[in-house]
Motif scaffolding. Structure first.
Motif, PDB file in Angstrom:
ATOM      1  N   GLU A 618       0.842  -1.192   0.000  1.00 57.74           N
ATOM      2  CA  GLU A 618       0.000   0.000   0.000  1.00 57.74           C
ATOM      3  C   GLU A 618       0.876   1.240   0.000  1.00 57.74           C
ATOM      4  O   GLU A 618       1.775   1.374   0.842  1.00 57.74           O
ATOM      5  CB  GLU A 618      -0.933  -0.006   1.211  1.00 57.74           C
ATOM      6  CG  GLU A 618      -1.957   1.121   1.198  1.00 57.74           C
ATOM      7  CD  GLU A 618      -3.006   0.965   2.285  1.00 57.74           C
ATOM      8  OE1 GLU A 618      -3.215   1.928   3.047  1.00 57.74           O
ATOM      9  OE2 GLU A 618      -3.609  -0.139   2.374  1.00 57.74           O
ATOM     10  N   GLU A 619       0.616   2.135  -0.945  1.00 53.39           N
ATOM     11  CA  GLU A 619       1.384   3.367  -1.080  1.00 53.39           C
ATOM     12  C   GLU A 619       0.442   4.477  -1.528  1.00 53.39           C
ATOM     13  O   GLU A 619      -0.331   4.296  -2.463  1.00 53.39           O
ATOM     14  CB  GLU A 619       2.518   3.177  -2.090  1.00 53.39           C
ATOM     15  CG  GLU A 619       3.508   4.323  -2.137  1.00 53.39           C
ATOM     16  CD  GLU A 619       4.706   3.987  -3.018  1.00 53.39           C
ATOM     17  OE1 GLU A 619       5.788   4.537  -2.788  1.00 53.39           O
ATOM     18  OE2 GLU A 619       4.547   3.158  -3.942  1.00 53.39           O
ATOM     19  N   ASN A 620       0.524   5.610  -0.815  1.00 51.14           N
ATOM     20  CA  ASN A 620      -0.339   6.760  -1.112  1.00 51.14           C
ATOM     21  C   ASN A 620      -1.810   6.370  -1.084  1.00 51.14           C
ATOM     22  O   ASN A 620      -2.615   6.832  -1.902  1.00 51.14           O
ATOM     23  CB  ASN A 620       0.015   7.367  -2.468  1.00 51.14           C
ATOM     24  CG  ASN A 620       1.448   7.866  -2.529  1.00 51.14           C
ATOM     25  OD1 ASN A 620       1.960   8.409  -1.547  1.00 51.14           O
ATOM     26  ND2 ASN A 620       2.094   7.667  -3.668  1.00 51.14           N
ATOM     27  N   GLY A 621      -2.151   5.487  -0.140  1.00 48.34           N
ATOM     28  CA  GLY A 621      -3.538   5.086   0.020  1.00 48.34           C
ATOM     29  C   GLY A 621      -4.049   4.109  -1.008  1.00 48.34           C
ATOM     30  O   GLY A 621      -5.226   3.737  -0.995  1.00 48.34           O
ATOM     31  N   GLU A 622      -3.186   3.646  -1.907  1.00 50.13           N
ATOM     32  CA  GLU A 622      -3.601   2.724  -2.955  1.00 50.13           C
ATOM     33  C   GLU A 622      -2.984   1.351  -2.722  1.00 50.13           C
ATOM     34  O   GLU A 622      -1.789   1.230  -2.465  1.00 50.13           O
ATOM     35  CB  GLU A 622      -3.175   3.258  -4.320  1.00 50.13           C
ATOM     36  CG  GLU A 622      -3.637   2.395  -5.488  1.00 50.13           C
ATOM     37  CD  GLU A 622      -3.234   2.984  -6.830  1.00 50.13           C
ATOM     38  OE1 GLU A 622      -3.380   2.290  -7.848  1.00 50.13           O
ATOM     39  OE2 GLU A 622      -2.761   4.149  -6.852  1.00 50.13           O
ATOM     40  N   ARG A 623      -3.815   0.321  -2.789  1.00 47.62           N
ATOM     41  CA  ARG A 623      -3.355  -1.049  -2.544  1.00 47.62           C
ATOM     42  C   ARG A 623      -3.148  -1.767  -3.869  1.00 47.62           C
ATOM     43  O   ARG A 623      -3.991  -1.714  -4.764  1.00 47.62           O
ATOM     44  CB  ARG A 623      -4.363  -1.805  -1.682  1.00 47.62           C
ATOM     45  CG  ARG A 623      -3.994  -3.252  -1.420  1.00 47.62           C
ATOM     46  CD  ARG A 623      -4.923  -3.907  -0.428  1.00 47.62           C
ATOM     47  NE  ARG A 623      -4.832  -3.301   0.902  1.00 47.62           N
ATOM     48  CZ  ARG A 623      -5.386  -3.822   2.002  1.00 47.62           C
ATOM     49  NH1 ARG A 623      -6.064  -4.954   1.920  1.00 47.62           N
ATOM     50  NH2 ARG A 623      -5.255  -3.214   3.164  1.00 47.62           N
ATOM     51  N   ASN A 624      -2.000  -2.469  -3.980  1.00 48.36           N
ATOM     52  CA  ASN A 624      -1.663  -3.199  -5.199  1.00 48.36           C
ATOM     53  C   ASN A 624      -1.108  -4.577  -4.854  1.00 48.36           C
ATOM     54  O   ASN A 624      -0.592  -4.803  -3.748  1.00 48.36           O
ATOM     55  CB  ASN A 624      -0.622  -2.430  -6.023  1.00 48.36           C
ATOM     56  CG  ASN A 624      -1.168  -1.124  -6.567  1.00 48.36           C
ATOM     57  OD1 ASN A 624      -1.935  -1.114  -7.510  1.00 48.36           O
ATOM     58  ND2 ASN A 624      -0.766  -0.006  -5.951  1.00 48.36           N
TER      59      ASN A 624
END
Length: 765
Positions: A618-624
């Motif tokens: 998770e980075e900058n509120g985005e999950r990948n």
């Protein structure tokens, strides 16, 4: 009349007392093992009544049984690792002062392990969960390398990273290869540059067992043991077969030869010599993309291990290994004269590698052991017209002190020093990214550690550990860990709770990834900081012995690992680059796994496992989801043997869930996720006597292979027909409507389809 009532009452009272006394009786006895030592916690039961008890410290038991109308009862004695003994008796005349001697069973699970604690302990007594795989496990699916053999270990997946050169690494619980440390006889031989090739060329005929620990082990082993470790333990030169040979070939033209020889020099030295030779020279292109489906290889490996007998009985051993390999893959028309040029595309790798390791235990009242290892790895390789030369030296030494303290404490203190030298032709060893200025990487990593295994009683153990390393680039790093174990009195149930910290220094070697295909540029955005992780693992083991001597073993785990500063290769931002940077956020690897071990006295056995994972960052509120990370994998190995006839049947396989694959932009027509796929194998073995056996079967029974378009633009490997914009991005054109460039990193499984194999083994004890 009153006298009559009195006599009747007296008779009733005596009858009642007699009846109460007759309702129960006692059976007493003692249980011993093969060595005539009393066995504690053996199970003593009456099969028909469902009553039972355990033996005490002296192997004694006393079992009260109720009165029954049955004419015969069966007394059974069971103990983990021993054959069940049953004895029939008349309940009206129960036997007394019985003596039972149990024989060790072929179903015994009391393997000895060393990986979890750096000390030789019974697997059941190890507070660290360790999975053990014997050489027989790998013979069920013979392969030319350990890399391929690990495909049938639950939660462990050999990952190919290149469709052309077929290099790869080992994933544990969804974490990439750099998080897995591979040991040879407990020494960190395989790491960094050798991760790709270090697992090839180890003669399987010399392997005694492989131990797998999942989760951080940095407290004992330092950097790179973040996701787990694999310890390849070779046979003891004093007990290995005098001569062993194993030769097999496949219908694809692969030839693998393993030779092992044990000999003595004088009365005080024993040596074990192993030679492995693998050759494959067939240019096969079944998917019609113009490229080899399997890399051509010519590999020789020589391994020699010495064990010295000392009058003090202390340990002393020395081992060495040398590996040479010549492999290439690429265009079917490639020849040696095209090596390094831009006429015909090929990836050619020459590898020279040596390893040295040893152990010496000092003649002191207390246990003090010195261990060392060293290796050199030289690589001369070309990826199309990209020339890549690299060399690496790793020196490691450590001192282990096991002082004798008060009862209940088992202390281990260690000091270690690791030196790593690495130099190549990429930005990884260039000064500020300037390839014209070379700056070889040199890292010194001294460390100290301490662990105390506290035994409260036979059922409770607590392991406390702490390590401090000082990295010459990144400074000091602390790594604590805690392990708790509870074992039931019968030793059939066990609970382990593990928590710890792991770390990995920023030592990214380009060989671990797809950068060296010549299709992508390696980019470091910033100075990479060390990765840190915290791990929690719960492990439950339950074992059963049924009345017919069937063994059932269940091994379940729940794991959770959270990373900070994780280094994740970015394939998506730019299709022509692999960008490395510390994650500005966090990442998680969590899941559950289950292993089932079933063994029947009829000769049928089943070892199966499944792991369900959720891996994300998770980075900058985005999950990948990271690329090449499956959400599910399952493995199985079914074995049926008939000792009288000498026949053995093996059915092995694996099943993988979808993985996100590296695409070359939004226009890339290939699937974003791989399909569910399974690789299955069957084998039939015939043993003629104690020396000879032949085997054969079919690999990849379902003939699964990846999509034929796994290599992007194989017809234009030098991108001569590709147009780029000012920022280096591919422009869609009439001849290239999907804006693709040559790229072989879209890979999740081997292109090698169904094939038959046949082999012969000889063993002289």
């Amino acid at each position: 009349m009153s006298r009559i009532y009195f006599y009747m009452l007296t008779f009733w009272l005596f009858s009642s007392l007699f009846s109460l006394h007759a309702q129960s009786t006692s059976i007493q006895g003692q249980v011993f093992g093969t060595d005539n030592q009393p066995l504690e916690f053996a199970t003593v039961a009456i099969d028909e009544l469902g009553q039972g008890t355990f033996t005490d410290l002296n192997g004694l038991f006393q079992l009260e049984i109720e009165a029954t109308e049955l004419e015969r009862l069966t007394l059974s004695i069971q103990m983990l690792g021993f054959t069940t003994v049953r004895r029939s008796f008349n309940p009206q005349q129960p036997p007394q002062n019985l003596r039972f001697q149990l024989q060790e069973s072929s179903l015994a699970l009391n393997q000895v392990v060393v990986t979890g604690t750096l000390k030789t302990v019974d697997k059941l007594d190890s507070p660290v969960p360790v999975e053990v795989y014997s050489d027989a496990f790998f013979k069920a699916n013979p392969t030319p390398s350990i890399f391929e053999s690990l495909q049938n270990v639950n939660g462990v997946r050999p990952q190919l990273n290149c469709n052309v050169c077929n290099t790869g690494d080992i994933h544990i619980n969804g974490l990439e290869g750099p998080y897995t440390m591979v040991l040879l006889d407990g020494m960190p031989i395989v790491s960094g540059l050798s991760t790709v090739y270090g697992l090839t060329g180890i003669p399987q005929s010399l392997i005694d067992r492989i131990e797998v620990v999942k989760g951080p082990a940095a407290t004992l082993y330092g950097s790179e043991a973040v996701g787990g470790l694999i310890n390849i333990i070779t046979k003891n030169p004093t007990s290995a077969p005098r001569l062993s040979a194993d030769v097999f070939s496949s219908s694809w033209g692969e030839i693998n030869t393993d030779l092992g020889l044990r000999f003595g020099v004088g009365e005080n030295a024993s040596s074990l010599l192993g030679i492995n030779y693998f050759n494959f020279q067939q240019r096969i292109d079944n998917n019609d993309d113009g490229f080899t489906d399997l890399t051509l290889q010519d590999r020789l490996s020589v391994f020699n291990k010495w064990h010295f007998r000392r009058s003090s009985g202390r340990a002393m051993s020395l081992a060495a290994r040398y590996v040479y390999e010549d492999r290439w893959g690429g265009d079917l028309n490639w020849q040696r004269r095209f090596r390094g040029g831009d006429e015909v595309y090929g990836e050619s790798i020459y590898t020279n590698r040596w390893e040295l390791l040893g152990t010496y235990e000092f003649d002191l009242p207390t246990s003090l052991t010195y261990q060392f290892s060293a290796n050199g790895h030289y690589q001369n390789s070309v990826y199309g017209d990209l020339i890549y030369n690299a060399k690496q030296y790793v020196g490691f030494q450590q001192l282990l002190w096991n002082p004798k303290l008060t009862a209940g404490h088992d202390l281990l203190i260690g000091a270690a020093m690791r030196y790593t030298f690495y130099d190549d032709d990429t930005p990884a060893t260039a000064s500020s990214g300037d390839l014209r200025i070379n700056a070889a990487s040199e890292i010194y990593l001294p460390g100290v550690f301490i662990q105390d295994e506290i035994t409260f009683d036979r059922s409770h153990r607590l392991l406390l550990g702490l390590r401090y390393d000082y990295n010459s680039v990144h400074g000091g790093i602390w790594s604590p860990r805690l392990n708790y174990q509870w074992t039931s009195p019968s030793r059939l149930s066990s609970l382990r709770i593990s928590a710890g910290n792991g770390y990995r220094v920023a030592n990214v070697f380009t060989e671990d990834h797809a950068a060296l295909t010549g299709a992508r540029q390696l980019v470091f955005e910033d100075e990479l900081a060390p990765e840190r992780s915290w791990n929690l693992n719960l492990n439950w083991v339950q074992q059963f012995f049924t009345n017919n001597n069937t063994f059932i073993g269940l091994d379940a785990s729940v794991f959770y690992t959270r990373f900070q500063n994780q280094i994740i290769p970015d394939y998506d931002t730019d299709p022509n680059k692999i960008i490395y940077a510390n994650l500005d956020g966090f990442s998680v690897s969590r899941g559950i796994s289950l292993n089932v071990d079933l063994r029947l006295p009829t000769g049928l056995s089943l070892n199966a496992g499944a792991t369900l994972m959720d891996v994300f960052f998770e980075e900058n509120g985005e999950r990948n989801t990271p690329v090449l990370t499956e959400s599910f994998n399952g493995v199985w190995s079914l074995n049926y043997r008939t000792p009288a006839s000498g026949w053995t049947f093996d059915y092995t396989g694996n099943l993988y869930g979808p993985m996100r694959l590296p695409l070359l932009g939004d226009l890339d027509p290939r699937a974003e996720f791989s399909p569910w796929f399974s690789t299955q194998n069957v084998q039939l073995t015939k043993r003629f006597n104690d020396r000879w056996e032949v085997y054969g079967g079919i690999k990849n029974l379902l003939d699964f292979t990846p999509a034929a378009n796994s290599i992007a633009r194989p017809e234009d490997p030098f991108d001569q027909g590709v147009e780029f914009d000012a920022e280096g991005q591919v422009i869609p054109t009439a001849e290239n409507p999907f804006a693709l460039s040559f790229d072989p990193s879209y890979v999740y499984a081997s292109n090698q389809g169904r094939r038959a194999f046949f082999g012969i083994r000889m063993t002289i004890r």
